[in-house]
Design a protein around this motif. Structure first.
Motif, PDB file in Angstrom:
ATOM      1  N   ASN A  50      26.565  18.156  41.787  1.00 16.90           N
ATOM      2  CA  ASN A  50      27.054  19.133  40.818  1.00 16.90           C
ATOM      3  C   ASN A  50      25.950  19.627  39.898  1.00 16.90           C
ATOM      4  O   ASN A  50      24.974  18.911  39.636  1.00 16.90           O
ATOM      5  CB  ASN A  50      28.177  18.524  39.980  1.00 16.90           C
ATOM      6  N   LEU A  51      26.149  20.833  39.378  1.00 16.54           N
ATOM      7  CA  LEU A  51      25.292  21.402  38.351  1.00 16.54           C
ATOM      8  C   LEU A  51      26.001  21.309  37.013  1.00 16.54           C
ATOM      9  O   LEU A  51      27.208  21.597  36.920  1.00 16.54           O
ATOM     10  CB  LEU A  51      24.985  22.872  38.642  1.00 16.54           C
ATOM     11  N   LEU A  52      25.255  20.949  35.981  1.00 11.79           N
ATOM     12  CA  LEU A  52      25.790  20.919  34.623  1.00 11.79           C
ATOM     13  C   LEU A  52      24.963  21.837  33.742  1.00 11.79           C
ATOM     14  O   LEU A  52      23.736  21.832  33.802  1.00 11.79           O
ATOM     15  CB  LEU A  52      25.752  19.506  34.050  1.00 11.79           C
ATOM     16  N   VAL A  53      25.627  22.650  32.946  1.00 13.63           N
ATOM     17  CA  VAL A  53      24.971  23.499  31.954  1.00 13.63           C
ATOM     18  C   VAL A  53      25.358  22.970  30.584  1.00 13.63           C
ATOM     19  O   VAL A  53      26.534  22.974  30.218  1.00 13.63           O
ATOM     20  CB  VAL A  53      25.386  24.972  32.107  1.00 13.63           C
ATOM     21  N   ASP A  54      24.350  22.475  29.867  1.00 13.52           N
ATOM     22  CA  ASP A  54      24.594  21.808  28.582  1.00 13.52           C
ATOM     23  C   ASP A  54      25.683  20.756  28.709  1.00 13.52           C
ATOM     24  O   ASP A  54      26.584  20.627  27.867  1.00 13.52           O
ATOM     25  CB  ASP A  54      24.957  22.837  27.502  1.00 13.52           C
ATOM     26  N   GLY A  55      25.621  20.010  29.793  1.00 18.66           N
ATOM     27  CA  GLY A  55      26.529  18.886  30.011  1.00 18.66           C
ATOM     28  C   GLY A  55      27.873  19.232  30.598  1.00 18.66           C
ATOM     29  O   GLY A  55      28.663  18.336  30.902  1.00 18.66           O
ATOM     30  N   LEU A 203      12.239  19.567  44.730  1.00 13.61           N
ATOM     31  CA  LEU A 203      13.449  20.391  44.749  1.00 13.61           C
ATOM     32  C   LEU A 203      14.685  19.542  44.513  1.00 13.61           C
ATOM     33  O   LEU A 203      14.811  18.437  45.046  1.00 13.61           O
ATOM     34  CB  LEU A 203      13.576  21.100  46.103  1.00 13.61           C
ATOM     35  N   LYS A 204      15.614  20.081  43.744  1.00 11.31           N
ATOM     36  CA  LYS A 204      16.859  19.371  43.452  1.00 11.31           C
ATOM     37  C   LYS A 204      18.090  20.074  44.015  1.00 11.31           C
ATOM     38  O   LYS A 204      19.164  19.485  44.091  1.00 11.31           O
ATOM     39  CB  LYS A 204      17.028  19.203  41.933  1.00 11.31           C
ATOM     40  N   VAL A 205      17.945  21.355  44.366  1.00 10.96           N
ATOM     41  CA  VAL A 205      19.059  22.162  44.854  1.00 10.96           C
ATOM     42  C   VAL A 205      18.616  22.846  46.140  1.00 10.96           C
ATOM     43  O   VAL A 205      17.474  23.298  46.255  1.00 10.96           O
ATOM     44  CB  VAL A 205      19.491  23.216  43.808  1.00 10.96           C
ATOM     45  N   LEU A 206      19.534  22.937  47.109  1.00 11.51           N
ATOM     46  CA  LEU A 206      19.232  23.577  48.389  1.00 11.51           C
ATOM     47  C   LEU A 206      19.889  24.948  48.438  1.00 11.51           C
ATOM     48  O   LEU A 206      21.087  25.092  48.179  1.00 11.51           O
ATOM     49  CB  LEU A 206      19.759  22.718  49.544  1.00 11.51           C
ATOM     50  N   GLY A 207      19.102  25.979  48.769  1.00  6.78           N
ATOM     51  CA  GLY A 207      19.629  27.320  48.978  1.00  6.78           C
ATOM     52  C   GLY A 207      19.599  27.667  50.453  1.00  6.78           C
ATOM     53  O   GLY A 207      18.587  27.477  51.124  1.00  6.78           O
ATOM     54  N   LEU A 208      20.716  28.168  50.974  1.00  7.41           N
ATOM     55  CA  LEU A 208      20.813  28.534  52.385  1.00  7.41           C
ATOM     56  C   LEU A 208      21.407  29.926  52.513  1.00  7.41           C
ATOM     57  O   LEU A 208      22.428  30.230  51.888  1.00  7.41           O
ATOM     58  CB  LEU A 208      21.711  27.536  53.136  1.00  7.41           C
ATOM     59  N   TRP A 227      20.609  16.167  53.193  1.00  8.78           N
ATOM     60  CA  TRP A 227      20.628  16.736  51.843  1.00  8.78           C
ATOM     61  C   TRP A 227      21.884  16.276  51.112  1.00  8.78           C
ATOM     62  O   TRP A 227      22.986  16.576  51.529  1.00  8.78           O
ATOM     63  CB  TRP A 227      20.585  18.256  51.883  1.00  8.78           C
ATOM     64  N   ASP A 228      21.698  15.583  50.004  1.00 10.97           N
ATOM     65  CA  ASP A 228      22.852  15.047  49.291  1.00 10.97           C
ATOM     66  C   ASP A 228      23.019  15.638  47.901  1.00 10.97           C
ATOM     67  O   ASP A 228      23.884  15.205  47.140  1.00 10.97           O
ATOM     68  CB  ASP A 228      22.743  13.518  49.181  1.00 10.97           C
ATOM     69  N   GLY A 229      22.192  16.623  47.539  1.00 12.73           N
ATOM     70  CA  GLY A 229      22.317  17.267  46.238  1.00 12.73           C
ATOM     71  C   GLY A 229      23.164  18.526  46.319  1.00 12.73           C
ATOM     72  O   GLY A 229      23.820  18.801  47.330  1.00 12.73           O
ATOM     73  N   PRO A 230      23.166  19.331  45.253  1.00 16.08           N
ATOM     74  CA  PRO A 230      23.928  20.578  45.264  1.00 16.08           C
ATOM     75  C   PRO A 230      23.427  21.533  46.349  1.00 16.08           C
ATOM     76  O   PRO A 230      22.229  21.579  46.653  1.00 16.08           O
ATOM     77  CB  PRO A 230      23.675  21.166  43.871  1.00 16.08           C
TER      78      PRO A 230
END
Length: 434
Positions: A50-55, A203-208, A227-230
């Protein structure tokens, strides 16, 4: 902007079906106009997948392209993606609407001449990208950085690509630790995701970038490569031209805007179930085989039914609750099952249109003929717009058109519908004059 290698075939046109319920619309961030009190950078973090913006959890739902942004918040969009131009104007414009930006950092593509054995070239590229990151890292509309776009495409040996992606990623992580970064691949390939995970650990996020029925399995295929991240589908569309069936002379069959919207509803629902972020391609206009293949807008900014699919998936509403015209069929007159038309130069061709306007609005109908594209780019490279033949449409109306006066060659007939309230529809068919 660009394209990919994938696995699906032409989607079959099916009747429109109502969705079984849209997810709740995520709360958009408050507008973040630079220079105003309270406009401060956000902290974007990765927590598992998941992505968090300011938590707070943040759903990436948006578009790529340079079309007008004002419609997007009402559709439920949260995000806009750029490719590598100066992101400042987009960051400012998106911020005033409460949208976030995946700011692209253009990494040279070897197939276009980038030489990664040249240390001076790599150093110059890295310095230029660092200047961009340094300039905009504190912009309150910035969500993350997108490193490259399909840099690995059309290479027999992609081994030089992965160290360069990591080189850029490590620099960005050092200069701007407050925003995660992704790299954008053309689909998963058999091992591309695994290479990226292993060789670009910053890298923390994968773009496809993925299209058509490949979207049903793209997340699973990436997970199988470790790949186990976002995961964000950084370009998605109803069908890529490389996936489509085609006429004997090679012209791919483009679905109508109605067929595309049917498919997009399905793909967006499937990707939501898999927890992937989504970026549709293309919010604007781009010649790629045709001017309409990947375009979510008509040339004058009129939106197509795809916008309704987006709103349905994201808990939004199309502008004014309006519905776009629907095209049931564009056919060869007298041959309703023919996928293309063909006639001699001393004859004429005829086409029939079956379309409806769900709100009962009066439709404006425009017909035109273009030459079949002879300039096919690789990976979405720029293409020349084919010539238009305005005199070829001799008779036209809301139920069809007649075409004549063309020299032997390959062409397409296009129809565009507008409801006068900002929505439209489009379809085309290839034909041959001999």
């Amino acid at each position: 902007m660009n394209r990919r290698t994938v696995l699906a075939a032409l989607a079959t046109a099916l009747p429109l079906v109502a969705g079984s319920g849209a997810p709740a619309q995520p709360n958009l961030a408050a507008p973040v106009i630079p220079g105003r009190p309270g406009a401060k950078p956000v902290q974007v973090t990765v927590e598992g997948r998941n992505l968090l913006v300011d938590g707070q959890p943040f759903a990436v739902r948006g578009v790529a392209g340079d079309g007008p942004l004002a419609l997007l918040p009402g559709l439920g969009a949260t995000t806009v993606r750029s490719y590598g131009e100066d992101p400042g104007p987009l960051l400012d414009a998106a911020g005033t609407l409460g949208l976030k930006v995946i700011a692209g950092l253009w990494v040279g593509q070897p197939r276009q001449g980038a030489d990664y054995t040249d240390a001076a070239f790599r150093a110059r590229q890295l310095a230029e990208l660092e200047a961009v990151v340094t300039k905009y890292r504190d912009h309150p509309a910035l969500l993350m950085w997108g490193i490259g776009n399909e840099v690995e495409v059309d290479l027999a040996d992609d081994s030089a690509v992965w160290p360069v992606i990591e080189e850029v990623a490590a620099m960005v992580a050092r200069v701007d630790p407050a925003h995660p970064l992704l790299a954008v691949l053309a689909e998963t390939g058999s091992d591309k995701v695994e290479k990226l995970r292993r060789l670009a650990p910053s890298l923390k996020v994968l773009g496809l970038n993925s299209y058509g029925d490949a979207l049903y399995s793209v997340v699973e295929r990436a997970r199988k490569q470790g790949w186990d991240g976002p995961i964000i589908i950084t370009e998605l569309g109803a069908l890529g031209q490389w996936q489509a069936a085609h006429a004997p002379w090679g012209a791919p069959f483009e679905p109508s805007s109605t067929q595309k919207a049917i498919q997009l509803r399905r793909y967006l629902a499937a990707l939501d179930e898999q927890g992937a972020g989504v970026i549709l391609f293309l919010w604007g206009q781009k010649q790629e085989v045709t001017p309409s293949w990947h375009s979510l807008l008509l040339p004058d900014g009129v939106w197509l039914e795809a916008a309704e699919a987006m709103a349905q998936a994201w808990g939004g509403q199309p502008p004014g609750g309006n519905q776009a015209p629907r095209i049931a069929s564009l056919r060869v007159a007298g041959e309703p099952s023919a996928p293309f038309a063909r006639w001699s130069a001393d004859e004429e061709g005829a086409f029939t249109l079956d379309a409806v306007e769900p709100d009962g609005d009066l439709m404006e109908v425009r017909w035109f003929v273009m030459a079949e594209s002879a300039d096919r780019g690789i990976g979405g490279d720029a293409e020349q717009v084919p010539p238009v033949f305005p005199e070829a449409v001799r008779q036209s109306g809301p139920s069809g058109a007649r075409v004549s006066g063309l020299t032997p060659g390959h062409y397409r007939i296009f129809v565009e519908l507008r409801d006068g309230k900002g929505a439209g529809a489009t379809a085309n068919m290839p034909f041959e004059v001999w």
